[in-house]
Design an enzyme around this catalytic site. Structure first.
Site, PDB file in Angstrom:
ATOM      1  N   THR A  76       0.808  -1.226   0.000  1.00 54.49           N
ATOM      2  CA  THR A  76       0.000   0.000   0.000  1.00 54.49           C
ATOM      3  C   THR A  76       0.841   1.275   0.000  1.00 54.49           C
ATOM      4  OG1 THR A  76      -0.293  -0.342   2.390  1.00 54.49           O
ATOM      5  CG2 THR A  76      -2.102  -1.003   0.958  1.00 54.49           C
ATOM      6  N   SER A  77       2.158   1.169   0.151  1.00 54.51           N
ATOM      7  CA  SER A  77       3.020   2.327  -0.073  1.00 54.51           C
ATOM      8  C   SER A  77       4.408   1.806  -0.436  1.00 54.51           C
ATOM      9  CB  SER A  77       3.092   3.235   1.155  1.00 54.51           C
ATOM     10  OG  SER A  77       3.700   4.472   0.803  1.00 54.51           O
ATOM     11  N   SER A  78       5.111   2.596  -1.259  1.00 53.73           N
ATOM     12  CA  SER A  78       6.414   2.118  -1.712  1.00 53.73           C
ATOM     13  C   SER A  78       7.283   3.275  -2.152  1.00 53.73           C
ATOM     14  CB  SER A  78       6.236   1.142  -2.883  1.00 53.73           C
ATOM     15  OG  SER A  78       5.693   1.826  -3.985  1.00 53.73           O
TER      16      SER A  78
END
Ligand SMILES: C[S@@+](CC[C@H](N)C(=O)[O-])C[C@H]1O[C@@H](n2cnc3c(N)ncnc32)[C@H](O)[C@@H]1O
Length: 388
Positions: free
Chosen positions: A85-87
């Site tokens: 969900t985040s990178s």
């Protein structure tokens, strides 16, 4: 020990254009957490700076996307979670998007999807931090980015909020950079961009989860349009994530449903997706079948089975690929989704197998999205009505 802030780009040999100084000034590793999950050919792996400092540096300097949050922050432990969900985006992907953005000195930029804050820092280095606003939906991610930006000595405005609304307080912008995938372009981004301004984003239908980078130029009449450049794969904005269809809703009970239609096909999996998984044929089909999703089951020998599920009704199809041009097809529901894929594939072949860059997208003043081939006056048809 500091090791090679520009290594990811140097190693891949991608020309660093006028962004070179920014990439030199803002090393990616300052925006990476102690425990992170780089993408490898075999999936995501856990890399801990405390347990494996050499490995951590190697991955920090590698040209791969690195997941920094799973499952909207509900994930615990160090094993990879279920949904990234985040990178920190892949360095070459960041650079290619920056190049598409075609900034000029003093340009005012809105970024959607702050993530680690690295892109916002690079934009700040290139354009001055007063010209950069970045919006992040997730409060924890936004706070972590602010802290990393502080350490890096960059202070762009980081707004916690829904990026689909843009940030009207800072409008108008010369450029909007979207580092998270969308299926629908929000009107807010166009309204908050100066006429003549540019919006760059990963865009795709729900068909494959893949997207392609599109560069939209905003016109005086409130429309925005432009061409795709290349395939990519970005996580999607939270509210446009695909709710994966429940198999049992489409094929309830045991065995094939009574209305199952059986046939054979000579179209192979490789003709649709090829080895890269970013095939132009797959992209074209995704444009002609925007209201269905496809998935593949793979074996060590390659693709084995493809499934298609309608998103507007309970149509489904599956193909068991074999080597000899007679793969078994099973379809059910009001639409024959495999027949639609074959029609879409034929449409693509008949037009000379166009690549991503030959397609374009226009968003009209009333928010409609029109995909075209070659020029805006040549819309890509929706295949469903043609084969019913
Ligand atoms: C691929 S990451 C961005 C990478 C980032 N540019 C960097 O340099 O690290 C995508 C981010 O978009 C955020 N996001 C998802 N939906 C959003 C929304 N509606 N508004 C703003 N941000 C969103 C996610 O929380 C995630 O942090």
């Amino acid at each position: 020990m500091e090791r090679g802030p520009r290594d990811p780009l140097v190693e891949t040999g991608v020309p660093t254009s006028d962004w070179e100084a920014a990439f030199e000034a803002v090393p990616r590793h300052l925006f990476l957490p102690e425990v992170m999950w780089p993408a490898t050919e075999e999936g995501h792996i856990t890399v801990s700076r405390a347990d494996d400092p050499d490995g951590w540096w190697r991955w920090a300097n590698a040209d791969v996307p690195i997941v920094t949050q799973w499952d909207d922050g509900r994930h615990t432990g160090s094993a990879p979670g279920a949904l990234a969900t985040s990178s920190s985006s892949m360095p070459t992907a960041v650079l290619l998007m920056f190049d598409e953005l075609s900034v000029f000195d003093g340009a005012k930029v809105l970024e959607i999807g702050t993530g680690t804050g690295w892109c916002a820092a690079l934009l700040s280095a290139r354009l001055g931090e007063a010209n950069v606003v970045s919006v992040e939906l997730d409060e924890t991610v936004a706070d972590t980015a602010r802290k990393a930006l502080n350490v890096a000595g960059r202070h762009p405005k980081i707004v916690t909020g829904d990026g689909l609304l843009g940030w009207p307080e800072g409008a108008p912008y010369d450029r909007v950079l979207v580092t998270v995938g969308v299926h629908e372009v929000p009107r807010a981004w166009i309204e908050q961009t100066r006429p003549g301004g540019v919006i760059v984003m990963p865009w795709g239908t729900r068909y494959s989860g893949q997207n392609a980078i599109v560069r939209l130029a905003v016109a005086d009449d409130g429309t925005a349009g432009g061409r795709f450049s290349r395939a990519t794969r970005f996580m999607h904005v939270r509210s446009q994530r695909l709710e994966w269809p429940e198999f049992d809703d489409y094929l309830p009970g045991e065995g094939w449903p009574a209305d199952t239609r059986r046939s054979v096909t000579g179209l192979s999996a490789a003709q649709i997706v090829d080895e890269s998984d970013y095939a132009a044929s797959d992209f074209a089909i995704s444009l002609l079948l925007p209201d269905c999703v496809r998935t593949f089951a793979r074996s060590p020998q390659g693709l084995q089975t493809m499934w298609l599920f309608g998103l507007t009704d309970r149509s489904w199809a599956t193909v068991y690929f074999d080597e000899d041009d007679s793969s078994q097809v099973y379809q059910g529901g009001p639409r024959s989704l495999w027949d639609e894929v074959e029609t879409a594939h034929r449409w693509w072949v008949e037009r000379g197998r166009p690549g991503h860059e030959e397609f374009g997208l226009t968003v009209t003043a009333d928010g409609r999205q029109e995909v075209w081939l070659g020029e805006p006056s040549a819309p890509v048809p929706c295949v469903a009505s043609a084969v019913r």
